[in-house]
Design a protein around this motif. Structure first.
Motif, PDB file in Angstrom:
ATOM      1  N   PRO A  24       0.799  -1.285  -0.151  1.00  0.00           N
ATOM      2  CA  PRO A  24      -0.099  -0.160   0.024  1.00  0.00           C
ATOM      3  C   PRO A  24       0.765   1.275  -0.028  1.00  0.00           C
ATOM      4  O   PRO A  24       1.803   1.395   0.686  1.00  0.00           O
ATOM      5  N   LEU A  25       0.518   2.183  -0.822  1.00  0.00           N
ATOM      6  CA  LEU A  25       1.315   3.339  -0.955  1.00  0.00           C
ATOM      7  C   LEU A  25       0.274   4.601  -0.997  1.00  0.00           C
ATOM      8  O   LEU A  25      -0.637   4.835  -1.739  1.00  0.00           O
ATOM      9  N   VAL A  26       0.726   5.618  -0.208  1.00  0.00           N
ATOM     10  CA  VAL A  26      -0.007   6.888  -0.234  1.00  0.00           C
ATOM     11  C   VAL A  26       0.680   7.614  -1.446  1.00  0.00           C
ATOM     12  O   VAL A  26       1.900   8.032  -1.323  1.00  0.00           O
ATOM     13  N   ARG A  63      -4.176  13.482  -3.373  1.00  0.00           N
ATOM     14  CA  ARG A  63      -2.917  13.113  -2.785  1.00  0.00           C
ATOM     15  C   ARG A  63      -2.934  11.921  -1.882  1.00  0.00           C
ATOM     16  O   ARG A  63      -1.992  11.384  -1.528  1.00  0.00           O
ATOM     17  N   ARG A  64      -4.191  11.945  -1.074  1.00  0.00           N
ATOM     18  CA  ARG A  64      -4.195  10.819   0.086  1.00  0.00           C
ATOM     19  C   ARG A  64      -4.730   9.403  -0.322  1.00  0.00           C
ATOM     20  O   ARG A  64      -4.878   8.481   0.356  1.00  0.00           O
ATOM     21  N   THR A  65      -4.743   9.682  -2.022  1.00  0.00           N
ATOM     22  CA  THR A  65      -5.164   8.103  -2.452  1.00  0.00           C
ATOM     23  C   THR A  65      -4.246   6.989  -2.022  1.00  0.00           C
ATOM     24  O   THR A  65      -3.034   7.384  -2.392  1.00  0.00           O
ATOM     25  N   THR A  66      -4.532   5.740  -1.934  1.00  0.00           N
ATOM     26  CA  THR A  66      -3.780   4.854  -1.590  1.00  0.00           C
ATOM     27  C   THR A  66      -3.892   3.705  -2.750  1.00  0.00           C
ATOM     28  O   THR A  66      -5.102   3.338  -3.107  1.00  0.00           O
ATOM     29  N   ILE A  67      -2.711   3.346  -3.409  1.00  0.00           N
ATOM     30  CA  ILE A  67      -2.568   2.288  -4.474  1.00  0.00           C
ATOM     31  C   ILE A  67      -1.819   1.191  -3.990  1.00  0.00           C
ATOM     32  O   ILE A  67      -1.108   1.368  -2.762  1.00  0.00           O
ATOM     33  N   ALA A 105       1.546  -0.662  -5.090  1.00  0.00           N
ATOM     34  CA  ALA A 105       2.565  -0.565  -5.974  1.00  0.00           C
ATOM     35  C   ALA A 105       3.775  -0.748  -5.640  1.00  0.00           C
ATOM     36  O   ALA A 105       3.911  -0.867  -4.192  1.00  0.00           O
ATOM     37  N   ASP A 106       4.823  -0.825  -6.267  1.00  0.00           N
ATOM     38  CA  ASP A 106       6.135  -0.834  -5.806  1.00  0.00           C
ATOM     39  C   ASP A 106       6.531   0.501  -5.587  1.00  0.00           C
ATOM     40  O   ASP A 106       7.039   1.302  -6.608  1.00  0.00           O
ATOM     41  N   ARG A 107       6.915   1.157  -4.545  1.00  0.00           N
ATOM     42  CA  ARG A 107       7.286   2.179  -4.218  1.00  0.00           C
ATOM     43  C   ARG A 107       8.715   2.704  -5.024  1.00  0.00           C
ATOM     44  O   ARG A 107       8.856   3.686  -5.809  1.00  0.00           O
ATOM     45  N   ASP A 108       9.715   1.921  -4.941  1.00  0.00           N
ATOM     46  CA  ASP A 108      10.974   2.160  -5.686  1.00  0.00           C
ATOM     47  C   ASP A 108      10.809   2.334  -7.105  1.00  0.00           C
ATOM     48  O   ASP A 108      11.274   3.012  -7.902  1.00  0.00           O
ATOM     49  N   ARG A 109       9.936   1.270  -7.656  1.00  0.00           N
ATOM     50  CA  ARG A 109       9.962   1.166  -9.191  1.00  0.00           C
ATOM     51  C   ARG A 109       9.150   2.429  -9.848  1.00  0.00           C
ATOM     52  O   ARG A 109       9.340   2.949 -10.584  1.00  0.00           O
ATOM     53  N   LEU A 110       7.824   2.782  -8.850  1.00  0.00           N
ATOM     54  CA  LEU A 110       7.286   3.865  -9.366  1.00  0.00           C
ATOM     55  C   LEU A 110       7.884   5.200  -9.308  1.00  0.00           C
ATOM     56  O   LEU A 110       7.673   6.023  -9.920  1.00  0.00           O
ATOM     57  N   GLY A 111       8.651   5.256  -8.089  1.00  0.00           N
ATOM     58  CA  GLY A 111       9.648   6.221  -7.920  1.00  0.00           C
ATOM     59  C   GLY A 111      10.637   6.490  -9.109  1.00  0.00           C
ATOM     60  O   GLY A 111      10.748   7.474  -9.336  1.00  0.00           O
ATOM     61  N   GLN A 112      11.209   5.335  -9.496  1.00  0.00           N
ATOM     62  CA  GLN A 112      12.053   5.521 -10.571  1.00  0.00           C
ATOM     63  C   GLN A 112      11.273   6.223 -12.102  1.00  0.00           C
ATOM     64  O   GLN A 112      11.909   6.693 -12.739  1.00  0.00           O
TER      65      GLN A 112
END
Length: 373
Positions: A218-220, A252-256, A258-265
C-alpha cells in the motif's frame, strides 16, 4: 532449415489414402447390407403376393439379385471414381497451398523477413493461417530492425566512456597525465556511466521477459510525489526550472498498491527527461488525479515538445527525438523504455502527447490492487 521435399506419404498421399479407405469401407458396408437384407425382403413380398407357381418366385428372385448387384456395383464404382478424382484435386490444391507456406517459412528462417504467403482462397482457415504468418513475418522484421539499431546504439553509447577511460589510463602509464583528484573523479564518472547503462539495459530486458521483480505494498500517492520532488529538486534548482506539484488533498491521500521504488524510478525518469528538454526559468508540473477506476499521474513541461513523427517511437529502446542533444546531456535513450516497462508491470499504461507548449506524459494505474503483469 532443411529443404527436403515431402516423402511419398506426405499430406496429399495421406489425404487420398484416407478418402479411398473411407469409400471402400462404405462400399463394403453397403454391399453386405444390400446382400443380406434386400433378398430376404423381396422373398417375403413375393410370398405375400401368393404366386401360382414356385418357378415364378425363383425367377423373380434371380432377376432381383442380378439387377440389384449390377446397379449397386455400377453406383459404387462411379462413386469410387468420382471420390478419387475429387480427392486428388483437393489434396493437390491443399499441398500447393501448404508448399507456399513452407517456402515462405524457409525464407523467414534464413533471414528474409519480406517473404509473404499469398491468399489461397481455400476457406477461412487457410486465409487466417496466411494472414497470421504474414503478420508474424512483419513483426519479426521489425524486431530484427530494432535489434540491429539497438546493438548499434549500444556500441555507440559504450564507445565514448571506454575511449575516455582508455585514453586517460594510457596517459597515466606514459606519465603524460597525472592521477590527480579531478582526473580520478572524471574516470569514476565514466565508469559510473557504463555501470548505469548496464543496469538500465538489464532492467529493460528483465521487464521485457516478464522477470521484473515487484514488491507491491500500500502506497500513499502524496508521499511518493513528495519523495520524488525531494530527489530531483536540487537538479531543478541548479538549472533554474520550477517544479510544481498539482493535485487536491483528496487525490494526494489516495492509496494504491504498487512498488514504491519502481514507481519512484518512473517519475524520476520522467522528471529528468522533462528537465533536459525545458529551458532555464521554465516550468514542469507533476500532478495526480483520482479518476476511478484509475489513478492518473502526469508530468508536463513547457519546453520544446515532441514532434508528431517521434511520438509513436518515444518509448522504444535507444530512441531519441534529438540524438545529438540527448547524448550531450547524458541521455542513453533507455529511460522512457524503462518507464513503459515498469508501468506495464503495474498493469498500467503510459502515453506521450504534445499539447503545446511542451510535452505531456500521462500514467494511468489501476486502483483495484493489481497483480504484477
Amino acid at each position: 532449415m532443411s529443404n527436403a521435399r515431402p516423402g511419398p506419404w506426405g499430406l496429399g498421399a495421406r489425404l487420398l489414402a484416407a478418402s479411398v479407405a473411407v469409400i471402400l469401407v462404405a462400399a463394403g458396408t453397403a454391399w453386405v447390407v444390400a446382400s443380406a437384407i434386400g433378398p430376404v425382403i423381396f422373398h417375403d413380398h413375393m410370398l405375400m403376393a401368393e404366386p401360382a407357381e414356385a418357378d415364378v418366385v425363383t425367377h423373380a428372385e434371380q432377376a432381383f439379385t442380378t439387377a440389384s448387384t449390377l446397379a449397386l456395383s455400377l453406383a459404387l464404382l462411379a462413386g469410387l471414381l468420382t471420390s478419387v478424382v475429387v480427392s486428388v484435386l483437393v489434396t493437390r490444391r491443399i499441398a500447393r497451398s501448404l508448399d507456399r507456406v513452407r517456402h515462405a517459412a524457409a525464407k523467414v528462417a534464413n533471414g528474409d523477413y519480406a517473404a509473404r504467403v499469398p491468399a489461397v482462397h481455400m476457406g477461412s482457415e487457410f486465409d487466417d493461417l496466411a494472414a497470421a504468418f504474414n503478420t508474424m513475418a512483419t513483426d519479426l522484421g521489425q524486431i530484427e530492425q530494432t535489434r540491429t539499431r539497438m546493438l548499434g546504439d549500444l556500441a555507440h553509447e559504450m564507445r565514448t566512456p571506454v575511449a575516455t577511460l582508455d585514453g586517460y589510463l594510457e596517459g597515466m602509464i606514459d606519465g603524460v597525465v597525472q592521477a590527480d583528484e579531478p582526473t580520478l573523479g572524471m574516470l569514476r564518472e565514466q565508469a559510473g556511466r557504463l555501470s548505469r547503462l548496464a543496469h538500465d539495459i538489464t532492467l529493460v530486458t528483465m521487464a521485457g521477459e516478464g522477470r521484473l521483480s515487484m514488491r507491491l505494498e500500500p502506497l500513499v500517492v502524496g508521499d511518493l510525489l513528495d519523495d520524488v520532488r525531494a530527489q530531483t529538486q536540487a537538479r531543478y534548482a541548479d538549472k533554474g526550472v520550477h517544479l510544481h506539484l498539482s493535485g487536491t488533498d483528496s487525490d494526494r491521500r489516495t492509496t494504491i498498491v504498487a512498488d514504491r521504488d519502481r514507481l519512484g524510478q518512473v517519475l524520476t525518469n520522467l522528471l529528468d527527461n522533462a528537465l533536459r528538454h525545458t529551458p532555464g526559468h521554465g516550468r514542469v508540473e507533476l500532478g495526480v488525479q483520482r479518476d476511478v477506476p484509475v489513478l492518473r499521474l502526469w508530468v508536463k513541461d513547457n519546453g520544446d515538445g515532441i514532434t508528431a513523427e517521434h511520438l509513436p517511437h518515444i518509448f522504444e529502446r535507444f530512441y531519441r527525438a534529438d540524438a545529438a542533444r540527448d547524448r550531450a546531456h547524458g541521455g542513453s535513450g533507455i529511460g522512457l523504455a524503462i518507464v513503459r516497462s515498469i508501468v506495464e508491470a503495474h498493469s498500467g499504461t503510459v502515453t506521450a502527447t504534445n499539447p503545446g507548449p511542451g510535452a505531456l506524459f500521462t500514467i494511468d494505474l489501476p486502483m483495484n490492487h493489481p497483480q504484477p503483469a
